[in-house]
Scaffold this motif. Structure first.
Motif, PDB file in Angstrom:
ATOM      1  N   SER A  29      26.700 -40.443 -24.599  1.00  0.00           N
ATOM      2  CA  SER A  29      26.066 -41.643 -24.061  1.00  0.00           C
ATOM      3  C   SER A  29      27.072 -42.482 -23.267  1.00  0.00           C
ATOM      4  CB  SER A  29      25.468 -42.473 -25.197  1.00  0.00           C
ATOM      5  OG  SER A  29      26.483 -42.768 -26.125  1.00  0.00           O
ATOM      6  N   ALA A  30      26.550 -43.386 -22.447  1.00  0.00           N
ATOM      7  CA  ALA A  30      27.413 -44.194 -21.582  1.00  0.00           C
ATOM      8  C   ALA A  30      28.379 -45.046 -22.395  1.00  0.00           C
ATOM      9  CB  ALA A  30      26.549 -45.075 -20.671  1.00  0.00           C
ATOM     10  N   ASP A  31      27.948 -45.519 -23.576  1.00  0.00           N
ATOM     11  CA  ASP A  31      28.867 -46.378 -24.331  1.00  0.00           C
ATOM     12  C   ASP A  31      30.059 -45.585 -24.895  1.00  0.00           C
ATOM     13  OD1 ASP A  31      27.417 -45.147 -26.340  1.00  0.00           O
ATOM     14  OD2 ASP A  31      26.614 -47.002 -27.201  1.00  0.00           O
ATOM     15  N   ILE A  32      29.854 -44.297 -25.134  1.00  0.00           N
ATOM     16  CA  ILE A  32      30.991 -43.459 -25.571  1.00  0.00           C
ATOM     17  C   ILE A  32      31.942 -43.242 -24.379  1.00  0.00           C
ATOM     18  CG2 ILE A  32      31.626 -41.159 -26.419  1.00  0.00           C
ATOM     19  CD1 ILE A  32      30.188 -42.628 -28.567  1.00  0.00           C
ATOM     20  N   LYS A  33      31.374 -43.038 -23.211  1.00  0.00           N
ATOM     21  CA  LYS A  33      32.231 -42.894 -22.020  1.00  0.00           C
ATOM     22  C   LYS A  33      33.022 -44.193 -21.811  1.00  0.00           C
ATOM     23  CE  LYS A  33      29.353 -39.495 -19.566  1.00  0.00           C
ATOM     24  NZ  LYS A  33      28.092 -39.368 -20.301  1.00  0.00           N
ATOM     25  N   ALA A  34      32.349 -45.322 -22.021  1.00  0.00           N
ATOM     26  CA  ALA A  34      33.032 -46.615 -21.854  1.00  0.00           C
ATOM     27  C   ALA A  34      34.168 -46.756 -22.869  1.00  0.00           C
ATOM     28  CB  ALA A  34      32.026 -47.752 -22.001  1.00  0.00           C
ATOM     29  N   PHE A  35      33.935 -46.281 -24.086  1.00  0.00           N
ATOM     30  CA  PHE A  35      34.999 -46.320 -25.101  1.00  0.00           C
ATOM     31  C   PHE A  35      36.236 -45.576 -24.575  1.00  0.00           C
ATOM     32  CE2 PHE A  35      37.354 -44.205 -28.426  1.00  0.00           C
ATOM     33  CZ  PHE A  35      37.587 -45.230 -29.329  1.00  0.00           C
ATOM     34  N   CYS A  36      35.997 -44.412 -23.975  1.00  0.00           N
ATOM     35  CA  CYS A  36      37.127 -43.629 -23.436  1.00  0.00           C
ATOM     36  C   CYS A  36      37.808 -44.382 -22.297  1.00  0.00           C
ATOM     37  CB  CYS A  36      36.635 -42.261 -22.959  1.00  0.00           C
ATOM     38  SG  CYS A  36      36.188 -41.194 -24.333  1.00  0.00           S
ATOM     39  N   GLY A  37      37.004 -44.978 -21.423  1.00  0.00           N
ATOM     40  CA  GLY A  37      37.586 -45.740 -20.319  1.00  0.00           C
ATOM     41  C   GLY A  37      38.474 -46.869 -20.820  1.00  0.00           C
ATOM     42  N   ARG A  38      37.995 -47.589 -21.839  1.00  0.00           N
ATOM     43  CA  ARG A  38      38.745 -48.746 -22.382  1.00  0.00           C
ATOM     44  C   ARG A  38      40.028 -48.313 -23.081  1.00  0.00           C
ATOM     45  NH1 ARG A  38      33.814 -50.850 -23.947  1.00  0.00           N
ATOM     46  NH2 ARG A  38      33.989 -49.819 -25.958  1.00  0.00           N
TER      47      ARG A  38
END
Ligand code: 13P
Ligand code: SF4
Length: 394
Positions: free
Chosen positions: A157-166
């Motif tokens: 999901s997008a929020d998991i991708k965001a976790f990686c980005g952060r």
């Protein structure tokens, strides 16, 4: 020579967590029996012209693929979405995480539409943000988080991708997992004993890439089980690992078995086994070639007439390859493995409904990622898109 040995299985059999979303299709869904569906889809596409761009993943049904402007694996489709700034609407014939990625990579005024919101991915559903944050906290408490780069498979999901980005990490797909892992380990040159990667949600893609491409051993890999206290791992195990694999898998690819590979080798002389890296390590070890859907297609296209292949990936794609290459013997790798039921949710009635709604000025099933999630997920996706050219595993 045409020998197609494919099981006859009803569509929709299989794990379908997408339907857990409980999403109903608003408005009038055309009946599947409507004899005019193809003509209606064509008319809607003509009416929208260059305002719409239709993306089709290789696992989609033939009836939908027929209307795709471009087909591809998830990596190619992410690039295609990013490369279409002129399209007002991107109709994504694929699953939810792919449409989210397209929304993140397109301009704010562009609208991404998923014809059936219940088209999810059971693997993506196996890693929830809360669980991933708990795992990260455990890594911090074990004193190893500073040596870890999180890498998420596109199927998340997008929020998991965001976790990686952060957290200094990136996205990968089955086309570029090796390059992404090389990049990730290179981010931690000073880590004692080498850096570590936290890889989710597909343990098989992570393990297959780490062991078969990166030269790590099975002992370098541990599996974090989000349903067990502390992931089921000791602090020593976390400290000793190079690859921390999330306990997730694909409900379709996880069913191919090493026994069937042996059976097919015994019954089809000269058969070559070609599988997707979401298959288990045992299956991949027994295969001749492993790669993304795009790689599988290219391999069959380049194969000589008369060659024999058993392919371990989603059935819609294998059937299409068998039909397109009657001069080659193409066999599905297992009799009991079924279609991806969530990919199959995008059918012609949903496609027609979404397209006709756009013609009538109504945007239905728009996939919109919130601004904060989008910002960080884009960081992780852009890191992937900036990786050097090597994109296929072979
Ligand atoms: P690809 O990355 O090869 O397109 O695979 C996506 C997918 O969902 C495989 O199960
Ligand atoms: Fe998800 Fe597997 Fe279906 Fe791909 S084939 S969309 S990983 S459930």
């Amino acid at each position: 020579m045409t020998t197609v040995d494919l099981p006859l299985l009803p569509l929709g059999r299989g794990v379908d967590l997408g339907s857990e979303r409980g999403v109903e299709c608003p408005g009038d869904l055309p009946a599947a029996s409507d004899p005019d569906l193809v003509a209606r889809a064509r008319a809607a596409k003509d009416a929208l012209g260059s305002r719409v761009f239709v993306l089709g993943h290789h696992y989609q049904r033939d009836e939908v693929i027929e209307f795709a402007d471009v087909t591809g694996d998830s990596f190619k489709l992410a690039r295609e979405a990013a490369d279409r700034p002129e399209a007002e609407f991107i109709v994504f014939c694929g699953v939810h995480f792919m449409a989210e990625s397209a929304d993140i990579l397109t301009a704010p005024e562009q609208k991404v539409i998923l014809p059936d919101l219940a088209a999810g991915c059971s693997m993506a559903d196996m890693a929830r943000l809360r669980q991933v944050e708990d795992a990260w906290q455990a890594l911090e408490e074990a004193g190893v988080a500073q040596d870890v780069v999180p890498v998420t498979y596109m199927n998340s999901s997008a929020d998991i991708k965001a976790f990686c980005g952060r957290n200094g990490g990136a996205v990968c797909t089955s086309s570029n997992a090796e390059t992404a892992l090389e990049w990730a380990f290179a981010q931690k040159p000073d880590a004692v004993g080498g850096g570590k990667v936290l890889f989710f949600p597909d343990q098989h893609l992570g393990r297959n890439t780490a062991v078969l491409k990166m030269g790590l051993s099975l002992d370098d890999c541990v599996v974090w089980d989000p349903h067990r206290p502390h992931g089921g791992l000791t602090v020593e195990q976390l400290r000793g690992a190079r690859m921390i694999l999330w306990k997730g898998h694909c409900s379709v690819h996880g069913r191919f078995s090493a026994e069937v590979v042996d059976e097919l080798r015994a019954t089809i002389p000269g058969v070559q086994i070609l599988v997707h890296p979401e298959c288990t390590h045992e299956v991949v070890l027994k295969a001749d070639l492993v790669g993304s859907t795009e790689f599988i297609i290219q391999t069959i296209e380049a194969a000589p007439a008369g060659s024999s292949w058993a392919i371990g990936t989603e059935l819609n794609l294998v059937k299409r390859l068998a039909a397109a290459h009657p001069d080659k013997q193409i066999t599905f790798l297992d009799k009991s493995v079924c279609y991806c039921s969530t990919m199959n949710r995008i059918d012609l009635p949903h496609f027609v409904w979404a397209m006709e709604s756009l013609v009538n000025g109504t945007v239905v099933n728009q996939i919109e990622v919130d601004a904060e999630t989008e910002k960080w997920a884009k960081v992780a996706l852009d890191r992937m898109l900036a990786l050097p050219g090597k994109t296929h595993r072979d």
